[in-house]
Scaffold this motif. Structure first.
Motif, short mmCIF file in Angstrom:
data_model
loop_
_atom_site.label_atom_id
_atom_site.label_comp_id
_atom_site.label_asym_id
_atom_site.label_seq_id
_atom_site.Cartn_x
_atom_site.Cartn_y
_atom_site.Cartn_z
N PHE A 1 -7.85 2.47 -3.64
CA PHE A 1 -9.25 2.60 -3.23
C PHE A 1 -9.40 3.85 -2.37
O PHE A 1 -8.51 4.18 -1.57
N ALA A 2 -10.52 4.53 -2.54
CA ALA A 2 -10.83 5.72 -1.76
C ALA A 2 -12.16 5.50 -1.04
O ALA A 2 -12.99 4.70 -1.48
N SER B 1 -16.65 -2.48 2.88
CA SER B 1 -15.91 -1.71 3.87
C SER B 1 -16.00 -0.21 3.62
O SER B 1 -15.37 0.58 4.32
N GLY B 2 -16.75 0.19 2.59
CA GLY B 2 -16.97 1.60 2.32
C GLY B 2 -15.95 2.24 1.39
O GLY B 2 -15.80 3.46 1.38
N PHE B 3 -15.28 1.42 0.57
CA PHE B 3 -14.28 1.94 -0.36
C PHE B 3 -14.66 1.60 -1.80
O PHE B 3 -15.28 0.57 -2.06
N VAL B 4 -14.25 2.47 -2.71
CA VAL B 4 -14.48 2.25 -4.13
C VAL B 4 -13.14 2.36 -4.86
O VAL B 4 -12.23 3.06 -4.41
N LEU C 1 -6.73 -7.56 5.37
CA LEU C 1 -7.80 -6.56 5.44
C LEU C 1 -8.81 -6.89 6.54
O LEU C 1 -9.27 -5.99 7.25
N ARG C 2 -9.15 -8.15 6.67
CA ARG C 2 -10.10 -8.54 7.74
C ARG C 2 -9.52 -8.24 9.11
O ARG C 2 -10.25 -7.90 10.03
N GLY C 3 -8.22 -8.36 9.24
CA GLY C 3 -7.57 -8.03 10.50
C GLY C 3 -7.47 -6.54 10.76
O GLY C 3 -7.16 -6.12 11.87
N ALA C 4 -7.73 -5.75 9.72
CA ALA C 4 -7.60 -4.29 9.84
C ALA C 4 -8.94 -3.57 9.77
O ALA C 4 -8.98 -2.36 9.58
N LEU D 1 -9.26 -0.35 11.51
CA LEU D 1 -8.43 0.75 11.02
C LEU D 1 -8.94 1.34 9.71
O LEU D 1 -8.69 2.52 9.43
N LEU D 2 -9.61 0.56 8.91
CA LEU D 2 -10.03 1.02 7.59
C LEU D 2 -10.84 2.31 7.61
O LEU D 2 -10.62 3.17 6.75
N PRO D 3 -11.76 2.51 8.55
CA PRO D 3 -12.52 3.76 8.54
C PRO D 3 -11.65 5.01 8.72
O PRO D 3 -12.06 6.11 8.37
N ARG D 4 -10.45 4.84 9.23
CA ARG D 4 -9.55 5.98 9.44
C ARG D 4 -8.62 6.22 8.25
O ARG D 4 -7.83 7.15 8.26
#
Length: 82
Positions: A77-78, A49-52, A10-13, A16-19
């Protein structure tokens, strides 16, 4: 399934996570590997990271002869704003 290295992946991504419309993760309630990602750390990272958590997709339980209880959860997670 990254065998306990979910946070490293996840730290490497982070770019990408915001997309992402969602993220499906296997979360160990009882770590199966030395140094494996702990569930509270995973939840904290995803929140930062903005996910729940949105849904529990699957549950793996420890057999009664091994002490019973939750072992792993597949969590969807969304984005927090949805």
């Amino acid at each position: 399934d990254t065998q306990g290295t979910e946070l490293d992946v996840l730290r490497g991504a982070t770019g990408l996570l915001p997309r992402c419309a969602g993220v499906l993760l296997e979360a160990a309630v009882l770590p199966s590997y030395s140094g494996a990602t702990r569930l509270p750390d995973l939840l904290d990272f995803m929140e930062e990271s903005g996910f729940v958590p949105f849904d529990v997709v699957d549950v793996l339980r420890t057999p009664p002869e091994q002490g019973a209880g939750l072992r792993e959860l597949d969590l969807l997670f969304a984005p927090a704003e949805s």
